[in-house]
Design a protein around this motif. Sequence first.
Motif, PDB file in Angstrom:
ATOM      1  N   LEU A  38      53.124  34.850   3.165  1.00 18.23           N
ATOM      2  CA  LEU A  38      52.434  35.300   1.961  1.00 18.23           C
ATOM      3  C   LEU A  38      51.123  35.983   2.331  1.00 18.23           C
ATOM      4  N   TYR A  39      50.947  37.215   1.861  1.00 20.30           N
ATOM      5  CA  TYR A  39      49.707  37.969   2.069  1.00 20.30           C
ATOM      6  C   TYR A  39      49.015  38.078   0.706  1.00 20.30           C
ATOM      7  N   PRO A  40      48.031  37.223   0.413  1.00 21.13           N
ATOM      8  CA  PRO A  40      47.428  37.205  -0.932  1.00 21.13           C
ATOM      9  C   PRO A  40      46.711  38.497  -1.299  1.00 21.13           C
ATOM     10  N   SER A  41      46.065  39.143  -0.321  1.00 22.59           N
ATOM     11  CA  SER A  41      45.362  40.396  -0.584  1.00 22.59           C
ATOM     12  C   SER A  41      45.391  41.259   0.663  1.00 22.59           C
ATOM     13  N   LEU A  42      46.003  42.436   0.546  1.00 21.82           N
ATOM     14  CA  LEU A  42      45.983  43.396   1.644  1.00 21.82           C
ATOM     15  C   LEU A  42      44.749  44.289   1.590  1.00 21.82           C
ATOM     16  N   ASN A  43      43.925  44.096   0.569  1.00 22.51           N
ATOM     17  CA  ASN A  43      42.732  44.931   0.411  1.00 22.51           C
ATOM     18  C   ASN A  43      41.608  44.108  -0.217  1.00 22.51           C
ATOM     19  N   PRO A  44      41.107  43.107   0.499  1.00 25.84           N
ATOM     20  CA  PRO A  44      40.075  42.245  -0.104  1.00 25.84           C
ATOM     21  C   PRO A  44      38.805  42.982  -0.471  1.00 25.84           C
ATOM     22  N   GLY A  45      38.464  44.047   0.272  1.00 33.62           N
ATOM     23  CA  GLY A  45      37.290  44.831  -0.107  1.00 33.62           C
ATOM     24  C   GLY A  45      37.485  45.504  -1.450  1.00 33.62           C
ATOM     25  N   GLY A  46      38.678  46.081  -1.667  1.00 39.51           N
ATOM     26  CA  GLY A  46      38.988  46.689  -2.964  1.00 39.51           C
ATOM     27  C   GLY A  46      39.032  45.663  -4.071  1.00 39.51           C
ATOM     28  N   LEU A  47      39.505  44.458  -3.754  1.00 38.42           N
ATOM     29  CA  LEU A  47      39.531  43.387  -4.753  1.00 38.42           C
ATOM     30  C   LEU A  47      38.112  43.023  -5.182  1.00 38.42           C
ATOM     31  N   ARG A  48      37.226  42.877  -4.218  1.00 40.07           N
ATOM     32  CA  ARG A  48      35.838  42.506  -4.542  1.00 40.07           C
ATOM     33  C   ARG A  48      35.142  43.599  -5.349  1.00 40.07           C
ATOM     34  N   GLU A  49      35.422  44.864  -5.020  1.00 45.09           N
ATOM     35  CA  GLU A  49      34.761  45.980  -5.691  1.00 45.09           C
ATOM     36  C   GLU A  49      35.495  46.428  -6.956  1.00 45.09           C
ATOM     37  N   GLY A  50      36.703  45.930  -7.178  1.00 45.57           N
ATOM     38  CA  GLY A  50      37.475  46.330  -8.344  1.00 45.57           C
ATOM     39  C   GLY A  50      37.936  47.775  -8.280  1.00 45.57           C
ATOM     40  N   CYS A  51      38.222  48.272  -7.063  1.00 47.86           N
ATOM     41  CA  CYS A  51      38.644  49.662  -6.906  1.00 47.86           C
ATOM     42  C   CYS A  51      40.029  49.725  -6.272  1.00 47.86           C
ATOM     43  N   ARG A  52      40.723  50.823  -6.500  1.00 45.76           N
ATOM     44  CA  ARG A  52      42.097  50.982  -6.025  1.00 45.76           C
ATOM     45  C   ARG A  52      42.183  51.021  -4.500  1.00 45.76           C
ATOM     46  N   GLY A  53      41.312  51.788  -3.864  1.00 47.68           N
ATOM     47  CA  GLY A  53      41.376  51.986  -2.427  1.00 47.68           C
ATOM     48  C   GLY A  53      40.438  51.079  -1.668  1.00 47.68           C
ATOM     49  N   VAL A  54      40.298  51.384  -0.380  1.00 45.30           N
ATOM     50  CA  VAL A  54      39.375  50.646   0.478  1.00 45.30           C
ATOM     51  C   VAL A  54      37.977  51.199   0.235  1.00 45.30           C
ATOM     52  N   PRO A  55      36.991  50.358  -0.107  1.00 44.37           N
ATOM     53  CA  PRO A  55      35.641  50.869  -0.373  1.00 44.37           C
ATOM     54  C   PRO A  55      35.126  51.724   0.780  1.00 44.37           C
ATOM     55  N   GLY A  56      34.600  52.893   0.425  1.00 46.97           N
ATOM     56  CA  GLY A  56      34.085  53.804   1.431  1.00 46.97           C
ATOM     57  C   GLY A  56      35.118  54.744   2.013  1.00 46.97           C
ATOM     58  N   ASP A  57      36.356  54.690   1.496  1.00 43.18           N
ATOM     59  CA  ASP A  57      37.429  55.548   2.005  1.00 43.18           C
ATOM     60  C   ASP A  57      38.177  56.117   0.806  1.00 43.18           C
ATOM     61  N   ASP A  58      38.380  57.416   0.789  1.00 42.56           N
ATOM     62  CA  ASP A  58      38.996  58.068  -0.363  1.00 42.56           C
ATOM     63  C   ASP A  58      40.523  58.062  -0.327  1.00 42.56           C
ATOM     64  N   HIS A  59      41.133  57.607   0.759  1.00 42.31           N
ATOM     65  CA  HIS A  59      42.588  57.634   0.868  1.00 42.31           C
ATOM     66  C   HIS A  59      43.225  56.522   0.037  1.00 42.31           C
ATOM     67  N   ASP A  60      44.443  56.773  -0.457  1.00 42.24           N
ATOM     68  CA  ASP A  60      45.253  55.717  -1.064  1.00 42.24           C
ATOM     69  C   ASP A  60      45.912  54.946   0.080  1.00 42.24           C
ATOM     70  N   PRO A  61      45.574  53.677   0.274  1.00 37.23           N
ATOM     71  CA  PRO A  61      46.139  52.952   1.425  1.00 37.23           C
ATOM     72  C   PRO A  61      47.660  52.839   1.358  1.00 37.23           C
ATOM     73  N   ASN A  62      48.225  52.945   0.174  1.00 31.58           N
ATOM     74  CA  ASN A  62      49.676  52.827   0.059  1.00 31.58           C
ATOM     75  C   ASN A  62      50.387  54.167   0.245  1.00 31.58           C
ATOM     76  N   ARG A  63      49.730  55.103   0.906  1.00 28.64           N
ATOM     77  CA  ARG A  63      50.353  56.362   1.319  1.00 28.64           C
ATOM     78  C   ARG A  63      50.048  56.642   2.790  1.00 28.64           C
ATOM     79  N   LEU A  64      49.697  55.608   3.548  1.00 27.02           N
ATOM     80  CA  LEU A  64      49.212  55.802   4.921  1.00 27.02           C
ATOM     81  C   LEU A  64      50.035  55.084   5.985  1.00 27.02           C
ATOM     82  N   PHE A  65      51.042  54.318   5.612  1.00 25.80           N
ATOM     83  CA  PHE A  65      51.785  53.542   6.616  1.00 25.80           C
ATOM     84  C   PHE A  65      52.565  54.467   7.533  1.00 25.80           C
ATOM     85  N   PRO A  66      52.641  54.162   8.830  1.00 20.44           N
ATOM     86  CA  PRO A  66      52.227  52.918   9.502  1.00 20.44           C
ATOM     87  C   PRO A  66      50.760  52.845   9.914  1.00 20.44           C
TER      88      PRO A  66
END
Length: 324
Positions: free
Chosen positions: A72-100
């Motif tokens: 179980l991975y509760p949060s793959l983006n804890p920084g975004g969770l804390r800031e209430g934003c879709r992406g990683v704070p300080g980065d304009d990319h959508d993390p769910n379009r970057l794998f691998p």
Amino acid sequence: MPPTPSGPQTSRSMIVVPGVGELPVVSIDSGIPGPVAVLTANLHGDECTGVAVVHRLRHLLPELIRCGVVHLYPSLNPGGLREGCRGVPGDDHDPNRLFPGDANGSMAERLVAAIWQDLLARKPELLIDLHTDAVRAVPYAILDRVCRGLGRRGLDARCQELAAASGLTVLREYPRPRYLRYNLDRSLPGALVNGPGIPAVTLEVGPRRAVDPVAVETALRAALGVLSLAGVVSAPAPAHPSRVSGGPWRRESGPRSSQAGVLEVLVEPGRLFPAGELLARVRSLDGRTIQELSAAEPGFVVAIPDRCWVPASSAIATLAVRDV
């Protein structure tokens, strides 16, 4: 000699991404050989339902698990969770379009690369990725397009089975050309099915930004239904009251407004409509109708945007249409 553990065991590990943060992983091992399943949540930091679902599963699975292991991975983006934003704070990319991902790239690319490495090291046999859509939306399971790799037909069929086991409305992604153009093959589930060939399904349940108890219960039942099909637990999901059968359906953007104004969507999510039905009006601030938008083909509304004012060229809803 220490005693041999008996019964399911719960353990905790951590993914450490320098400069980005720490991601906890909770593992429930039944002690009996079986499938390895992974549940991921909150890759988009403003989508919160999955966090609460994973927390529920942490406490339920030791009683429910029959065989195998669930990570179980509760949060793959804890920084975004804390800031209430879709992406990683300080980065304009959508993390769910970057794998691998890229271990030497931007913050989001480094985060994604660390997630990918940790996940594949666990040798999963299926993945459930938990997301949310809008306040006015039907809960649904979405299937990625299997565009590459050997055994594509069998993999696609397996993903369909997993999605159907959720009890939710099942949608395919956009047609293949747009799927690839939108980089959806580089979403987490898309990269898994189009890379190592691991079956995956995305559950889109609940509103963003707040934990809704009804949505959590819906997503929990759906996730347990998918795990039941895999044989990990025995808790089949009943068909959700909103489930739209028939199809097969695929996700489609609704008609786009040519005028900016106040959006009034006239069709409730989940209700089938014929081609030509009036779906929405755009009004001026003083209430005049400045545009009417109708359905180009039969289908149903999946989700209505969480906004009142729509700019010109905005899709007025997410729709489902037949995947032919």
